[in-house]
Design a protein around this motif. Structure first.
Motif, short mmCIF file in Angstrom:
data_model
loop_
_atom_site.label_atom_id
_atom_site.label_comp_id
_atom_site.label_asym_id
_atom_site.label_seq_id
_atom_site.Cartn_x
_atom_site.Cartn_y
_atom_site.Cartn_z
N ALA A 1 0.84 -1.20 0.00
CA ALA A 1 0.00 0.00 0.00
C ALA A 1 0.88 1.25 0.00
O ALA A 1 1.92 1.28 0.64
CB ALA A 1 -0.90 -0.02 1.23
N PRO A 2 0.43 2.26 -0.73
CA PRO A 2 1.18 3.53 -0.71
C PRO A 2 1.19 4.09 0.72
O PRO A 2 0.25 3.86 1.48
CB PRO A 2 0.41 4.44 -1.66
CG PRO A 2 -0.92 3.78 -1.85
CD PRO A 2 -0.75 2.32 -1.59
N SER A 3 2.21 4.86 1.04
CA SER A 3 2.41 5.29 2.43
C SER A 3 1.23 6.09 2.98
O SER A 3 0.92 6.05 4.16
CB SER A 3 3.69 6.11 2.55
OG SER A 3 3.69 7.10 1.53
N SER A 4 0.51 6.79 2.08
CA SER A 4 -0.63 7.59 2.54
C SER A 4 -1.70 6.70 3.19
O SER A 4 -2.34 7.10 4.16
CB SER A 4 -1.25 8.34 1.37
OG SER A 4 -1.68 7.42 0.39
N LYS A 5 -1.85 5.51 2.64
CA LYS A 5 -2.91 4.65 3.17
C LYS A 5 -2.44 3.81 4.34
O LYS A 5 -3.20 3.08 4.95
CB LYS A 5 -3.42 3.70 2.07
CG LYS A 5 -4.37 4.37 1.08
CD LYS A 5 -4.96 3.33 0.18
CE LYS A 5 -5.87 3.98 -0.85
NZ LYS A 5 -6.32 3.00 -1.84
N LYS A 6 -1.13 3.87 4.57
CA LYS A 6 -0.56 2.96 5.55
C LYS A 6 -1.23 3.05 6.90
O LYS A 6 -1.35 2.05 7.61
CB LYS A 6 0.95 3.20 5.69
CG LYS A 6 1.71 2.39 4.66
CD LYS A 6 2.90 1.68 5.22
CE LYS A 6 3.35 0.61 4.26
NZ LYS A 6 4.67 0.81 3.74
#
Lengths: 201, 727
Positions: free
Chosen positions: B212-217
Motif C-alpha cells: 500500500a502507498p504510504s498515505s494509506k498505511k
C-alpha cells in the motif's frame, strides 16, 4: 537376488590383466575356508547386503552348486546357488554371481555359471531361475546366450530402487523332443569360446 | 547347518534342581544355559541350530548388529525424537529473528514437498515426509501459526493419499507406500483447512499492507508485518502465499476426487488448475529466495531440496529408520525441489486427464481410456485415483451395475440389463472378472502383465462354463419359448463378447512384454507370430460382433432403413476390423522377415547349450498355451509357418505394402478419433520403413556378410523397424 553395485560396468577404462584362459582354476565349494573368499567378493561387487546366515544357507545346503575361480591362488570369481521344490517344479536358483573387474570379459562368469547349471540339470532340475538388475546389460547378455528368457519384470526389486528381470531357463523335457540332437552342446561345455563371453555383474 | 547336534546334547544335561520356578500346570521355568553351553561345544564352526521352517527368507531376514549395511539403528544420530529435540534439532520458533524464522519456514515447506514427491515415488513415508521432526510432534508447533497450520495440512494430505492408495490396492509391490505405523497421522482433518485459511488471510493482508502507498498505511497500521526486514516483506509474503495456497488446493483436489460417482470431478479440475498456477508462482519465487540466502543469483541449486538452496532445519531421516520394514535400511535420495515440483505438475496433469474423462458407460471406451492413460506412465497416486473412480461399490463409476456394462459391451438391447439371467452364478463370476480386469489395468506395467497373464485362464474357464450352462439349458432348441429365445440370445452375445475380450487381454499381455523389455531380438520372430495369431482371432470376433450388433438394431425396429443400408454395406469390412488387419499385416510381415533373416543366416544364430527355441517358446507363451489361446497355436505350427520363409518370397508377397494400403484406406473412418489416427500414422511409418529395408536387403544381396540388420522401436512402441547398415 543378485544386484550389481551402482558404479556401472563402464570398465572400458580399467586396465585388463593379461592371462590365458587356462590359467584360471575352477573349484567346487570346499568348506569354511572358502566362505570368507565368497563373502568378500560378493560384498565388494553386489549392492545388496547379505548376512552370514544367507551365505551359509546356500553353501552348506548346496555346496555342490557353488564354485570359485582362482587365478594364481587369488579368488577372482564365484557363483552361489540353490535348488529345491517350488510350486511343484524342481528348480535351480542362481543367487550370486561375481567376477572381479580386471577379470571380466574373459568368460569366467560364463564358465562358473555353466558348471552350476550343469549340476542342476544332472540333479533333475526342470528349470533354473535368477534375478538380475534391468540395467545390468552384461549379465542379461550372458544369461541370454545360455538360453534364459526374461520371464517377468519385478518392479523396484532391489533396495536401491532398481527393477529386476526374473530370468528363466527351461530344460528340454525328454518327451518333448524324443529325437533331440545329442551333439548340440548339452554334454560338455567347459570350453565356451572366449569371444562369446562378456562383462559381468 | 542341521540341528542334530542339539538333540544329542540334551541327554547329558541335567536341569539344576531347586532353581525351577513354577509357572503353571505341568510346566516350569528352567535355566537352559547349561544346555546351550553343551550344544555350543558340540557345534562345528558354521553350524546352526534351527527349526524346520528355517528357509531363505529367514536367513535373509537375519540382521548383523553393528554392520552399518544392515543395522538400521547404527546410522542414527539421535536415539529418539525427544533426544533430537533436546539437542535443539527442531527449535520453535526456528529463530528469534523473525526474518530468519520466515526464511527457514519456507525451506521446511520446500523440503517437505521434496520429501512428499520422494514418498509418492515409492519410498517409505517414515523416512521421507516424517523425517520432519515438527511433523512428528504435532503439539510442539502450536505457538507457530505458520508452521503449525502447514504441518497439519501435510499430515491430513498424507492421510488422504494413503487412504486412496490402500482403497485402490493398486500398490501391490509398492506396499511401502501405505505403511504408517508409529506416525501421527490421525489428527482433526477438517480443522486443518480452517487454520490454513486463517494463516493465508493474515499473510494476504500483510502483503497488501506492505504494497500500500504510504498515505494509506495508517489505515492498516494495526497489521503486524510478517517479519522485520521491510525490503523483503513482499517477496516473503508472496513466497509463502503460493506455498500455502498450493497445499489448500491440493487438499481440496483430494477431497473432490473422493466424492462418490465422480461427482467432484468438475470442481477438482478447478483446484487442479489453481495448484498448477501456485506451483508456477513457487518456481518463480525461487530467484528471490536464492538471492536472499546467498546474496547473488546462483544457478547451483539443481540438486537442492529447497527453492533457496539452503539446508532445511528440523529434519533427520535416520530417526525413523527403525519404523521401516524389517529390511536393511534403504538408501533414500530425496528428490530435488525442482524435480519435486515437476513431479507434482505431472501428477496434477494426470489427475486432470482423469477428471476430464466423460465417464462413458461403454466398457470398450473405458478400456481404451485406461490403456491410453497408462501410456503417459502415471505414477501410483494417479493410478490409484483412476481405479477408485472406475470401480466403486462393485459398480462402474459407482453407478452402473456390472451386468448392465456387460450387456452393453455384448451389444444386447438396453432392456436386457434387468433380465433375471444376471443371477446365474457364472454371469455373476463374469461380472467379478470384469471389475478385476479394470483394477488390473490400473496397476504398474510389470504387475499388470503378470496379472493379465493369470486372468487369461479365468476368462477362458468362464467361457467354457457359460457355454456348458448354455448347452445344458438350451440343448434341444426344437421349441423355445419367447423368454427362452431371449436367454439364448443373451448367452450367444455374451459368449462372443467373452471370447473377444479374452483375445484382447491376450494381445495386451503380449504387447506389454515389449514395454517391459521382456523380449530379446532373437525372440521377436515368435512374439510377432503369436501377436499375429491372436490378432486374427480378435479381428474375427470383433467382426462377428459388429455383424450381430446390426442384427440387434434391426430387431429393435428402430432406424430400420439405416440398418438395411448397413446390411448392404456388410460386404465391406468394418473400420475397427480393418484397423486390426493393418496390425495383423505388420505382425505377419515382421514374423516372416525375421524368420527369413534367420533362415538365410543373416542374424540370430543361437547357441542352444542347455535348451532350444522350443523351450523358450514354451516359457514365453505358457500361460496362453494353457488357456488354448488361440486353439492349435503351438511351437510346431510356429515352426511350420516360419521355417520356409525366404527373403525372395517376401518381396514378391509384401505384407508391409498391404499394411500401408489398409492404413491409408481406413484413416478416413477415424477422422474424429485422434488417438486412432495417430496410431494409424505410426503403423504406416513402420510399414513403409520395413518395406524399404526389405527391398534394400534383397537388392544388396542376401549373404553379404557386411550387411547388418537390426530392429529398433523408433516409430512404434512395439512394432519394430528394420535398420540396415553396412559395417
Amino acid at each position: 537376488m543378485e544386484s550389481k553395485k551402482n558404479e556401472e560396468e563402464e570398465e572400458h577404462g580399467t586396465e585388463k590383466l593379461e592371462f590365458e584362459a587356462s590359467e584360471i582354476e575352477y573349484v567346487s565349494y570346499g568348506g569354511e575356508h572358502h566362505l570368507p573368499l565368497v563373502m568378500s567378493l560378493v560384498d565388494q561387487e553386489l549392492s545388496e547386503p547379505y548376512s552370514i546366515f544367507t551365505y551359509r544357507y546356500f553353501v552348506y545346503l548346496w555346496p555342490q552348486l557353488s564354485f570359485l575361480a582362482f587365478h594364481r591362488g587369488k579368488c577372482v570369481g564365484t557363483v552361489v546357488c540353490k535348488m529345491g521344490e517350488h510350486r511343484n517344479t524342481f528348480r535351480g536358483y542362481i543367487a550370486m554371481l561375481v567376477v572381479i573387474k580386471p577379470y571380466r570379459g574373459r568368460g569366467i562368469a560364463t564358465e562358473l555359471v555353466t558348471r552350476s547349471i550343469q549340476v542342476m540339470m544332472e540333479s533333475g532340475c526342470e528349470e533354473v531361475t535368477l534375478e538380475a538388475e534391468v540395467t545390468n546389460k552384461g549379465a542379461l547378455a550372458l544369461y541370454g546366450r545360455l538360453g534364459f528368457i526374461r520371464a517377468k519384470r519385478l518392479f523396484r526389486y532391489y533396495l536401491n530402487g532398481v527393477d529386476a528381470f526374473r530370468l528363466k531357463l527351461l530344460f528340454p523335457r525328454q518327451d518333448l523332443h524324443p529325437l533331440a540332437d545329442k551333439d548340440d552342446g548339452h554334454g560338455h561345455t567347459d570350453h565356451i569360446p572366449s569371444e562369446r563371453c562378456c562383462e559381468l555383474h | 547347518m542341521e540341528g542334530q547336534a542339539a538333540g544329542e546334547a540334551v541327554m547329558d544335561v541335567s536341569l539344576p534342581e531347586g532353581n525351577s520356578i513354577t509357572s503353571g500346570e505341568n510346566t516350569v521355568w528352567a535355566d537352559i544355559s547349561p544346555l546351550l553351553d553343551a550344544a555350543c561345544r558340540d557345534l562345528e564352526d558354521g553350524e546352526l541350530i534351527h527349526g524346520e521352517n528355517f528357509n531363505l527368507f529367514a536367513a535373509m531376514s537375519a540382521l548383523e548388529i553393528m554392520d552399518p549395511k544392515m543395522d538400521s539403528g547404527i546410522v542414527c544420530k539421535y536415539y529418539s525424537v525427544n533426544e533430537a529435540i533436546e539437542n535443539g534439532a527442531a527449535p520453535v520458533p526456528i529463530s528469534l529473528d523473525k526474518s530468519v524464522d520466515v526464511r527457514c519456514t519456507i525451506d521446511i515447506m520446500d523440503h517437505l514437498l521434496a520429501c512428499e514427491a520422494t514418498w509418492h515415488k515409492g519410498h517409505s513415508l517414515a523416512q521421507t515426509v516424517f523425517s520432519c521432526i515438527y511433523l512428528l510432534r504435532p503439539e510442539r508447533t502450536s505457538s507457530h501459526a505458520l508452521l503449525h497450520s502447514f504441518c497439519r495440512v501435510m499430515r491430513a494430505t498424507c492421510k488422504a493419499v494413503v487412504s486412496v492408495v490402500s482403497d485402490a490396492r493398486t500398490h501391490e509391490e509398492e506396499d511401502l507406500f501405505t505403511m504408517t505405523y508409529g506416525l501421527p497421522l490421525n489428527g482433526d482433518d477438517d480443522k486443518c483447512l480452517t487454520m490454513l485459511n486463517a494463516v493465508e488471510e493474515t499473510t494476504c493482508r500483510q502483503l497488501r499492507a506492505c504494497k500500500a502507498p504510504s498515505s494509506k498505511k495508517r489505515v492498516i497500521e494495526d497489521i503486524e508485518p510478517l517479519q522485520t526486514n521491510l525490503e523483503l516483506e513482499e517477496g516473503y509474503c508472496r513466497a509463502l502465499l503460493c506455498r500455502l495456497r498450493f497445499r489448500k488446493h491440493f487438499y481440496h483436489v483430494l477431497a473432490c476426487l473422493r466424492r462418490p460417482q465422480g461427482r467432484g470431478l468438475e470442481l477438482a479440475r478447478k483446484h487442479i488448475a489453481s495448484c498448477i498456477s501456485e506451483l508456477e508462482c513457487a518456481l518463480s519465487s525461487s530467484e528471490f529466495l536464492r538471492s536472499v540466502a546467498f546474496g547473488t543469483y546462483d544457478d547451483q541449486i539443481e540438486d537442492k531440496t529447497t527453492a533457496s538452496g539452503c539446508e532445511p532445519i528440523g529434519f533427520d531421516a535416520s530417526l525413523n529408520c527403525r519404523l521401516s520394514a524389517p529390511t536393511p535400511p534403504r538408501a533414500i535420495k530425496i528428490l530435488s525441489w525442482k524435480k519435486a515440483v515437476e513431479y507434482f505438475i505431472k501428477l496434477l496433469h494426470d489427475l486432470d486427464v482423469i477428471c476430464s474423462y466423460s465417464l462413458d458407460p461403454s466398457l470398450e471406451s473405458v478400456l481404451h481410456f485406461v490403456v491410453q492413460f497408462q501410456k503417459s506412465q502415471p505414477d501410483l497416486v494417479a493410478r490409484a485415483h483412476l481405479q477408485r473412480l472406475l470401480v466403486q461399490d462393485g459398480k462402474l463409476y459407482g453407478q452402473d451395475p456390472v451386468f448392465a456394462v456387460i450387456t452393453r459391451a455384448a451389444a444386447l438391447p438396453e432392456a436386457t440389463k434387468n433380465h433375471d439371467i444376471q443371477k446365474n452364478e457364472f454371469i455373476v463370476q463374469l461380472g467379478q472378472l470384469v471389475l478385476n480386469l479394470l483394477k488390473i489395468l490400473c496397476t504398474n506395467s510389470a504387475w499388470k502383465r503378470r496379472k493379465l497373464g493369470k486372468i487369461i485362464q479365468d476368462w477362458r474357464v468362464i467361457y467354457l462354463q457359460l457355454e456348458l450352462a448354455f448347452k445344458k439349458e438350451f440343448g434341444e432348441n426344437a421349441s423355445v419359448s419367447n423368454d427362452e429365445n431371449v436367454c439364448v440370445k443373451i448367452f450367444q452375445h455374451i459368449l462372443l463378447w467373452v471370447e473377444e475380450q479374452t483375445y484382447w487381454i491376450a494381445s495386451q499381455f503380449l504387447i506389454l512384454g515389449f514395454e517391459l523389455e521382456l523380449y530379446s531380438p532373437s525372440e521377436y520372430c515368435m512374439v510377432y507370430w503369436y501377436i499375429y495369431v491372436v490378432s486374427i482371432k480378435l479381428a474375427e470376433k470383433t467382426h462377428l460382433k459388429t455383424a450381430v450388433t446390426c442384427g440387434t438394431g434391426k430387431r429393435k425396429g428402430k432406424k430400420k432403413r439405416d440398418c438395411l443400408k448397413d446390411v448392404a454395406r456388410d460386404y465391406r469390412i468394418p473400420p475397427a476390423v480393418l484397423f486390426l488387419q493393418c496390425q495383423i499385416c505388420l505382425a505377419e510381415g515382421l514374423t516372416m522377415m525375421l524368420a527369413a533373416l534367420r533362415n538365410e543366416h543373416m542374424m540370430f544364430q543361437s547357441l542352444n547349450i542347455f535348451n532350444t527355441e522350443h523351450e523358450r517358446f514354451i516359457q514365453h507363451f505358457d500361460l496362453l498355451q494353457k488357456a488354448c489361446i488361440p486353439d492349435h497355436a503351438s511351437y510346431p505350427s510356429f515352426n511350420e509357418s516360419t521355417n520356409y520363409a525366404r527373403l525372395s518370397n517376401l518381396v514378391m508377397y509384401n505384407y508391409f505394402k498391404d499394411a500401408q494400403r489398409i492404413a491409408k484406406e481406413v484413416k478416413s473412418s477415424f477422422s474424429n478419433d485422434p488417438d486412432k489416427l495417430a496410431e494409424l500414422r505410426r503403423l504406416e511409418q513402420v510399414a513403409e520403413h520395413n518395406n524399404v529395408a526389405l527391398n534394400v536387403i534383397c537388392r544388396v544381396g542376401v549373404g553379404d556378410p557386411s550387411l547388418k540388420v537390426s530392429f529398433e522401436f523408433n516409430h512404434h512402441p512395439y512394432f519394430a523397424t528394420a535398420v540396415v547398415k553396412r559395417s
